[in-house]
Design a protein around this motif. Structure first.
Motif, PDB file in Angstrom:
ATOM      1  N   TYR A   1      -3.609 -14.742   4.800  1.00 50.59           N
ATOM      2  CA  TYR A   1      -2.421 -15.598   4.752  1.00 50.59           C
ATOM      3  C   TYR A   1      -1.200 -14.847   4.234  1.00 50.59           C
ATOM      4  N   GLU A   2      -1.390 -13.993   3.235  1.00 47.20           N
ATOM      5  CA  GLU A   2      -0.259 -13.235   2.704  1.00 47.20           C
ATOM      6  C   GLU A   2       0.341 -12.314   3.755  1.00 47.20           C
ATOM      7  N   MET A   3      -0.510 -11.786   4.638  1.00 51.26           N
ATOM      8  CA  MET A   3      -0.051 -10.821   5.646  1.00 51.26           C
ATOM      9  C   MET A   3       0.335 -11.482   6.962  1.00 51.26           C
ATOM     10  N   LYS A   4       0.241 -12.792   7.020  1.00 49.10           N
ATOM     11  CA  LYS A   4       0.518 -13.486   8.282  1.00 49.10           C
ATOM     12  C   LYS A   4       1.915 -13.182   8.832  1.00 49.10           C
ATOM     13  N   PRO A   5       2.967 -13.055   7.997  1.00 49.39           N
ATOM     14  CA  PRO A   5       4.305 -12.767   8.549  1.00 49.39           C
ATOM     15  C   PRO A   5       4.438 -11.365   9.163  1.00 49.39           C
ATOM     16  N   ILE A   6       3.555 -10.439   8.811  1.00 48.27           N
ATOM     17  CA  ILE A   6       3.663  -9.069   9.346  1.00 48.27           C
ATOM     18  C   ILE A   6       3.260  -9.075  10.808  1.00 48.27           C
ATOM     19  N   PRO A   7       4.063  -8.510  11.695  1.00 52.08           N
ATOM     20  CA  PRO A   7       3.694  -8.494  13.115  1.00 52.08           C
ATOM     21  C   PRO A   7       2.389  -7.744  13.329  1.00 52.08           C
ATOM     22  N   GLY A   8       1.567  -8.273  14.223  1.00 53.21           N
ATOM     23  CA  GLY A   8       0.257  -7.660  14.446  1.00 53.21           C
ATOM     24  C   GLY A   8      -0.134  -7.644  15.906  1.00 53.21           C
ATOM     25  N   VAL A   9      -1.240  -6.967  16.175  1.00 54.41           N
ATOM     26  CA  VAL A   9      -1.799  -6.908  17.528  1.00 54.41           C
ATOM     27  C   VAL A   9      -2.582  -8.197  17.773  1.00 54.41           C
ATOM     28  N   ALA A  10      -2.426  -8.757  18.941  1.00 57.39           N
ATOM     29  CA  ALA A  10      -3.120 -10.009  19.272  1.00 57.39           C
ATOM     30  C   ALA A  10      -4.615  -9.762  19.431  1.00 57.39           C
ATOM     31  N   GLY A  11      -5.382 -10.842  19.298  1.00 56.20           N
ATOM     32  CA  GLY A  11      -6.805 -10.771  19.625  1.00 56.20           C
ATOM     33  C   GLY A  11      -7.729 -10.517  18.454  1.00 56.20           C
TER      34      GLY A  11
ATOM     35  N   LEU B   1      -3.194  -4.533  11.427  1.00 52.93           N
ATOM     36  CA  LEU B   1      -4.486  -4.471  12.098  1.00 52.93           C
ATOM     37  C   LEU B   1      -5.573  -4.881  11.113  1.00 52.93           C
ATOM     38  N   TRP B   2      -6.645  -5.463  11.641  1.00 51.52           N
ATOM     39  CA  TRP B   2      -7.820  -5.748  10.819  1.00 51.52           C
ATOM     40  C   TRP B   2      -8.992  -4.964  11.408  1.00 51.52           C
ATOM     41  N   VAL B   3      -9.583  -4.099  10.599  1.00 54.70           N
ATOM     42  CA  VAL B   3     -10.771  -3.352  11.029  1.00 54.70           C
ATOM     43  C   VAL B   3     -11.953  -3.988  10.302  1.00 54.70           C
ATOM     44  N   GLY B   4     -12.682  -4.865  11.008  1.00 52.35           N
ATOM     45  CA  GLY B   4     -13.636  -5.713  10.313  1.00 52.35           C
ATOM     46  C   GLY B   4     -12.838  -6.590   9.358  1.00 52.35           C
ATOM     47  N   PRO B   5     -13.302  -6.773   8.122  1.00 50.51           N
ATOM     48  CA  PRO B   5     -12.555  -7.593   7.160  1.00 50.51           C
ATOM     49  C   PRO B   5     -11.533  -6.798   6.349  1.00 50.51           C
ATOM     50  N   VAL B   6     -11.324  -5.529   6.726  1.00 49.96           N
ATOM     51  CA  VAL B   6     -10.444  -4.647   5.956  1.00 49.96           C
ATOM     52  C   VAL B   6      -9.054  -4.623   6.597  1.00 49.96           C
ATOM     53  N   PRO B   7      -7.995  -4.980   5.836  1.00 44.38           N
ATOM     54  CA  PRO B   7      -6.644  -5.024   6.417  1.00 44.38           C
ATOM     55  C   PRO B   7      -5.954  -3.658   6.391  1.00 44.38           C
ATOM     56  N   PHE B   8      -5.249  -3.363   7.477  1.00 44.55           N
ATOM     57  CA  PHE B   8      -4.471  -2.129   7.595  1.00 44.55           C
ATOM     58  C   PHE B   8      -3.048  -2.469   8.037  1.00 44.55           C
TER      59      PHE B   8
ATOM     60  N   ARG C   1      -4.025   3.938   0.235  1.00 46.53           N
ATOM     61  CA  ARG C   1      -4.277   2.568  -0.241  1.00 46.53           C
ATOM     62  C   ARG C   1      -3.033   2.077  -0.968  1.00 46.53           C
ATOM     63  N   ILE C   2      -2.587   0.871  -0.647  1.00 42.64           N
ATOM     64  CA  ILE C   2      -1.462   0.263  -1.363  1.00 42.64           C
ATOM     65  C   ILE C   2      -1.989  -0.204  -2.719  1.00 42.64           C
ATOM     66  N   CYS C   3      -1.506   0.420  -3.785  1.00 38.13           N
ATOM     67  CA  CYS C   3      -2.096   0.216  -5.113  1.00 38.13           C
ATOM     68  C   CYS C   3      -1.414  -0.876  -5.937  1.00 38.13           C
ATOM     69  N   GLU C   4      -0.342  -1.444  -5.438  1.00 40.70           N
ATOM     70  CA  GLU C   4       0.259  -2.618  -6.072  1.00 40.70           C
ATOM     71  C   GLU C   4       1.058  -3.362  -5.012  1.00 40.70           C
TER      72      GLU C   4
ATOM     73  N   VAL D   1       3.542  -6.613   1.313  1.00 37.94           N
ATOM     74  CA  VAL D   1       2.239  -6.005   1.577  1.00 37.94           C
ATOM     75  C   VAL D   1       1.432  -6.087   0.287  1.00 37.94           C
ATOM     76  N   PRO D   2       0.330  -6.825   0.283  1.00 36.67           N
ATOM     77  CA  PRO D   2      -0.421  -7.011  -0.963  1.00 36.67           C
ATOM     78  C   PRO D   2      -1.224  -5.784  -1.372  1.00 36.67           C
ATOM     79  N   LYS D   3      -1.502  -5.704  -2.647  1.00 32.96           N
ATOM     80  CA  LYS D   3      -2.338  -4.635  -3.203  1.00 32.96           C
ATOM     81  C   LYS D   3      -3.695  -4.611  -2.500  1.00 32.96           C
ATOM     82  N   GLY D   4      -4.202  -3.399  -2.243  1.00 33.34           N
ATOM     83  CA  GLY D   4      -5.519  -3.257  -1.625  1.00 33.34           C
ATOM     84  C   GLY D   4      -5.492  -3.048  -0.131  1.00 33.34           C
ATOM     85  N   VAL D   5      -4.338  -3.262   0.499  1.00 27.16           N
ATOM     86  CA  VAL D   5      -4.209  -3.019   1.940  1.00 27.16           C
ATOM     87  C   VAL D   5      -4.192  -1.506   2.187  1.00 27.16           C
ATOM     88  N   ASN D   6      -4.732  -1.074   3.332  1.00 30.41           N
ATOM     89  CA  ASN D   6      -4.728   0.338   3.709  1.00 30.41           C
ATOM     90  C   ASN D   6      -3.546   0.618   4.632  1.00 30.41           C
ATOM     91  N   ALA D   7      -2.777   1.646   4.312  1.00 30.86           N
ATOM     92  CA  ALA D   7      -1.625   2.026   5.145  1.00 30.86           C
ATOM     93  C   ALA D   7      -1.995   3.245   5.974  1.00 30.86           C
TER      94      ALA D   7
END
Length: 509
Positions: free
Chosen positions: A38-48, A85-92, A390-393, A402-408
């Motif tokens: 939900y926090e990342m919902k505003p960030i544009p992403g790839v469909a599907g 992007l989401w790779v499995g449950p991991v956000p990028f 890794r985004i550390c904060e 971009v929330p903490k813990g997301v991979n850039a």
């Protein structure tokens, strides 16, 4: 009867505790996943994207197809500041513009490498490439002096010797037909890094069937495949269904070799005062390993053998594969652009005349156009085409939280083709990197060695090696490439390689 009852009670209690722990852990994971979603919902992403699975099923299994998919995606979404992007449950988040890349690389808070780097831990431990936080800061501070220019100069002798061996081997190919030069160059780079990092000659150029040599190549491919297949990320699945056994077999070969070299070198250092040069005989060459054996931190503590092995394995991986790939791409580009090759050879003639003498530090300073060629090759074909932090904060990137813990994921292959910084980006133009043309350019527009605080510690070593090897080859041969750009089909694994090698023809000069 009473004992049996107590056994049942204890067993049921243990099961209840386990289920409670499992439920709590699952809840934590799912709640963290939902919150980030939900926090990342505003960030544009790839469909599907599917829940939990994300975009994983859309990724191509073949390394070439996968890299083409990544590049096509960055081209399609180039107008966006960043991509989700989401790779499995991991956000990028995917970054491919200098301005957004700078926000991550130039922020000292975001120093940690991303989740995908954990698959390098069994091989490289937590050395300079993979370590985080205070360990990385201490290790970087300790190792920086070992890359001082005066120390790198000592390695010129090794680079010249191995480049001469390469030249002699390629002499047999000159005037003949097409051949794939990729393995020739790679074995030369491996010989250079083995002797400079460990003080050990492995004669890879004359023994390409060495089990150690083959294992270095194989391990990189194994790790790269695992990184792009998230269903193999859990260890128990990977070792049961994936390449876990082959991974461990190769790992044993690699570690056994470096462990034996470290033991030999440490024994030598204990019995010989290596700071005292002998009055007669050849001067003892320094290696990175010798300096690691003597290094101490701010509190005077020496590195353990495990610490040393982490760094030696890291130097071996980072110090040969990336440089070898860069050299091959440069030869391809020069072989495809006769005018630029003529300019390089004219510069070599001005510096060396008709001499085949070794390259000196003074020569390296004078080979300015050759350095522009190397940098332009790194722009078009960066040895590391993508890397991740890794985004550390919690932070804001270009207006998006971009929330903490997301991979850039940072993609130099794409950012190096930004027409704002490099007009006609697909054209090979070495003059882009002349001092006058580089002035005012965003420093994060060109990041073949990463950027910011955690840039590559060995970049001067790499540039020196490339210039030395190219100076030897281009004094002796004219290079003609025999592939189009479409034929090359880059494989974007840990290192950017062409799928079918680099095919060239050599003519003696």
């Amino acid at each position: 009867m009473a004992i049996t009852l107590w056994v049942h009670i204890l067993w049921l209690t243990a099961v209840a505790i386990f289920l409670a722990f499992l439920t709590y852990t699952t809840y934590q994971l799912l709640s963290g996943y939902v919150r980030k979603w939900y926090e990342m919902k505003p960030i544009p992403g790839v469909a599907g994207a599917y829940p939990i699975i994300g975009h994983a099923l859309q990724f191509k299994a073949n390394a070439g197809d996968f890299f083409s998919q990544i590049i096509e995606g960055t081209n399609e979404f180039r107008h966006l500041p960043l991509l989700k992007l989401w790779v499995g449950p991991v956000p990028f988040i995917v970054l491919f513009h200098a301005e957004t890349i700078e926000m991550v690389l130039n922020n000292p808070k975001h120093l940690d490498k991303s989740y995908a780097y954990r698959f390098l831990y069994p091989w490289l431990g937590t050395g300079l490439l993979t370590s985080t936080g205070d360990k990385w800061r201490r290790r970087r501070k300790m190792l920086t002096p070992t890359f001082h220019f005066s120390i790198l100069t000592d390695f010129l002798e090794v680079m010249n010797e191995q480049a001469e061996v390469l030249t002699e081997k390629l002499e047999k190919r000159a005037g003949g037909g097409l051949f794939n030069c990729f393995s020739f160059i790679t074995l030369c780079a491996l010989d250079i890094i083995c002797e400079t990092a460990m003080g050990k000659k492995i004669y890879a150029q004359n023994n390409s069937d060495s089990e150690y040599v083959q294992s270095v190549y194989k391990m990189s491919d194994i790790i790269s495949r695992r990184q792009r297949t998230p269903w193999y990320w859990p260890d128990f699945i990977y070792y049961f269904l994936g390449e876990g056994r082959e991974h461990n077999r190769r790992l044993k070969i690699l570690h056994s070799f470096t462990e034996s070299v470290i033991r030999e070198r440490a024994e030598s250092v204990r019995h010989v005062d290596s700071d005292r040069e002998p009055e007669e005989g050849p001067r003892k060459r320094r290696a990175f390993l010798d300096m690691l054996l003597k290094s101490t931190d701010e509190e005077g503590r020496a590195l353990s053998h495990r610490d040393i092995q982490e760094e030696v394995d890291t130097f071996m991986f980072e110090g040969h594969d990336t440089t070898a790939a860069s050299l091959n791409w440069t030869l391809y580009l020069l072989g495809s652009h006769p005018e630029e090759q003529r300019k390089v050879q004219q510069e070599l003639q001005e510096v060396f005349g008709s001499s085949d003498r070794p390259v000196t530090t003074d020569d390296l300073r004078r080979l300015r156009y050759l350095e522009c060629v190397v940098k332009e090759s790194l722009r078009l074909y960066p040895a590391v085409p993508l890397f991740a932090r890794r985004i550390c904060e919690d932070c804001v990137i270009n207006g998006f939280k971009v929330p903490k813990g997301v991979n850039a994921v940072i993609i130099p292959y794409a950012s190096h083709r930004d027409p704002r910084h490099f007009p006609d980006p697909e054209e090979f133009r070495p003059e882009r990197f002349s001092p006058e043309n580089s002035e005012g350019r965003n420093p994060f527009a060109f990041i073949p060695f990463s950027g910011g605080v955690r840039n590559c510690i060995g970049q001067r070593f790499a540039l020196m090696e490339e210039k030395v090897v190219l100076a030897w080859l281009l004094r002796c041969f004219a290079v003609r490439s025999c592939q189009t750009r479409d034929d090359l089909r880059p494989l974007g694994g840990l290192v950017l390689r062409p799928e079918k090698g680099i095919w060239i023809r050599l003519e003696r000069r």
